[in-house]
Design a protein around this motif. Structure first.
Motif, mmCIF file in Angstrom:
data_model
loop_
_atom_site.group_PDB
_atom_site.id
_atom_site.type_symbol
_atom_site.label_atom_id
_atom_site.label_comp_id
_atom_site.label_asym_id
_atom_site.label_seq_id
_atom_site.Cartn_x
_atom_site.Cartn_y
_atom_site.Cartn_z
ATOM 1 N N ALA A 122 -42.141 20.984 -16.232
ATOM 2 C CA ALA A 122 -43.319 20.129 -16.066
ATOM 3 C C ALA A 122 -43.537 19.259 -17.294
ATOM 4 O O ALA A 122 -42.965 19.498 -18.365
ATOM 5 C CB ALA A 122 -44.559 20.977 -15.807
ATOM 6 N N VAL A 123 -44.380 18.256 -17.111
ATOM 7 C CA VAL A 123 -44.867 17.446 -18.231
ATOM 8 C C VAL A 123 -46.391 17.439 -18.159
ATOM 9 O O VAL A 123 -46.979 17.483 -17.074
ATOM 10 C CB VAL A 123 -44.322 15.999 -18.193
ATOM 11 N N ALA A 124 -47.023 17.410 -19.331
ATOM 12 C CA ALA A 124 -48.477 17.397 -19.410
ATOM 13 C C ALA A 124 -48.919 16.280 -20.347
ATOM 14 O O ALA A 124 -48.357 16.128 -21.438
ATOM 15 C CB ALA A 124 -49.000 18.748 -19.910
ATOM 16 N N TYR A 125 -49.920 15.532 -19.910
ATOM 17 C CA TYR A 125 -50.436 14.411 -20.704
ATOM 18 C C TYR A 125 -51.891 14.689 -21.052
ATOM 19 O O TYR A 125 -52.714 14.948 -20.170
ATOM 20 C CB TYR A 125 -50.329 13.109 -19.922
ATOM 21 N N GLY A 140 -45.243 19.037 -12.133
ATOM 22 C CA GLY A 140 -43.971 19.733 -12.317
ATOM 23 C C GLY A 140 -43.203 19.902 -11.023
ATOM 24 O O GLY A 140 -43.703 19.622 -9.930
ATOM 25 N N ALA A 141 -41.985 20.383 -11.153
ATOM 26 C CA ALA A 141 -41.115 20.664 -10.005
ATOM 27 C C ALA A 141 -40.186 21.810 -10.377
ATOM 28 O O ALA A 141 -39.857 22.001 -11.555
ATOM 29 C CB ALA A 141 -40.314 19.428 -9.607
ATOM 30 N N ASN A 156 -35.020 31.340 -0.511
ATOM 31 C CA ASN A 156 -35.121 30.465 -1.675
ATOM 32 C C ASN A 156 -35.737 29.142 -1.258
ATOM 33 O O ASN A 156 -35.634 28.728 -0.097
ATOM 34 C CB ASN A 156 -33.742 30.213 -2.295
ATOM 35 N N GLY A 157 -36.370 28.454 -2.191
ATOM 36 C CA GLY A 157 -36.971 27.174 -1.865
ATOM 37 C C GLY A 157 -37.229 26.330 -3.097
ATOM 38 O O GLY A 157 -36.925 26.715 -4.223
ATOM 39 N N THR A 158 -37.803 25.164 -2.863
ATOM 40 C CA THR A 158 -38.168 24.232 -3.933
ATOM 41 C C THR A 158 -39.672 24.010 -3.920
ATOM 42 O O THR A 158 -40.340 24.229 -2.906
ATOM 43 C CB THR A 158 -37.442 22.892 -3.768
ATOM 44 N N SER A 159 -40.197 23.550 -5.055
ATOM 45 C CA SER A 159 -41.641 23.360 -5.153
ATOM 46 C C SER A 159 -41.966 22.173 -6.043
ATOM 47 O O SER A 159 -41.152 21.750 -6.868
ATOM 48 C CB SER A 159 -42.305 24.627 -5.716
ATOM 49 N N ALA A 160 -43.166 21.662 -5.866
ATOM 50 C CA ALA A 160 -43.717 20.615 -6.729
ATOM 51 C C ALA A 160 -45.201 20.897 -6.900
ATOM 52 O O ALA A 160 -45.843 21.463 -6.002
ATOM 53 C CB ALA A 160 -43.497 19.232 -6.131
ATOM 54 N N SER A 161 -45.752 20.529 -8.046
ATOM 55 C CA SER A 161 -47.155 20.836 -8.301
ATOM 56 C C SER A 161 -47.812 19.706 -9.081
ATOM 57 O O SER A 161 -47.154 18.950 -9.797
ATOM 58 C CB SER A 161 -47.299 22.150 -9.077
ATOM 59 N N LEU A 162 -49.126 19.616 -8.935
ATOM 60 C CA LEU A 162 -49.928 18.648 -9.672
ATOM 61 C C LEU A 162 -51.305 19.267 -9.904
ATOM 62 O O LEU A 162 -51.901 19.827 -8.982
ATOM 63 C CB LEU A 162 -50.073 17.346 -8.890
ATOM 64 N N GLY A 163 -51.787 19.170 -11.147
ATOM 65 C CA GLY A 163 -53.079 19.761 -11.428
ATOM 66 C C GLY A 163 -53.600 19.401 -12.801
ATOM 67 O O GLY A 163 -53.110 18.472 -13.459
#
Length: 217
Positions: A122-125, A140-141, A156-163
């Motif tokens: 992830a990246v955080a600003y 993030g992903a 198994n799987g993939t994910s993405a997040s925002l918060g």
């Protein structure tokens, strides 16, 4: 003159200029709470002698909210921008409800324990800083793995997040390995694809919350 005033205020404990600086690195660990998700719906059916489809029963599946632990390691890219890797483990349940039985059998619910293992980059600003509080937006992903306790189902799987993330500074020392200590509070929306699920349902969307301790330098 400005340096003199700053030195006076610092010695008096009225300002902490280091608190406004982004630490070079941070390590955090905390409790992770996840929201419930749909795991798909399936119908058990067969063809009648006349060629019609007869539904024997329907199974509705979901993953309950879970509780676990998450750790994060982050480092500074720019004064306001940070990179982060996070790993988590969650204990939840896979619930299946069997309904609509062809022979009018009473609906039945079945529960199976489920372990989730998550990893994310992830990246955080940093959006703002007010006193001891800092606020970040984070995206993030990554990927995840789900295993039932009897190991009969694995996905198994993939994910993405925002918060958003908030830090409350507890301690800031001018030296020492763990000179900076803060509390971390985070809320994020998570979109996941894959894992243990049934049918052709699309992506799962659920909330996740983290509360823990962050140390850095």
């Amino acid at each position: 003159m400005r340096a003199f005033v700053g030195a006076v205020l610092l010695s008096a404990g009225l300002v902490t200029p280091a608190a406004a600086q982004t630490p070079r690195w941070e390590f955090g660990i905390g409790a992770l709470l996840t929201g419930r998700e749909s795991a798909g719906t399936t119908n058990a059916s067969l063809l009648s002698p006349g060629g019609d489809t007869v539904t024997l029963f329907r199974t509705t599946n979901r993953i309950t909210s879970g509780l676990g632990v998450e750790s994060q390691l982050s480092w500074r890219l720019r004064e306001r921008l940070r990179a982060e890797i996070a790993f988590g483990r969650v204990r939840a349940d896979l619930e299946s409800r069997v309904s609509g039985d062809f022979e009018d059998v009473v609906d039945v619910s079945l529960t199976q324990g489920l372990q989730q293992f998550r990893g994310e980059v992830a990246v955080a600003y940093r959006l703002l800083q007010r006193g001891r509080w800092s606020a970040f937006v984070r995206g993030g992903a990554g990927g995840f793995r789900e295993i039932t306790t009897d190991k009969a189902l694995v996905g198994n799987g993939t994910s993405a997040s925002l918060g958003g993330v908030a830090h409350f500074l507890v301690r800031q020392a001018p030296s020492g390995l763990f000179g900076r200590i803060a509390l971390r509070f985070e809320a994020r929306a998570v979109v996941r694809q894959g894992g243990v699920k049934f049918g052709n349902d699309g992506a799962r969307v659920s909330p996740a919350f983290v509360a823990g301790l962050v140390i850095g330098r």
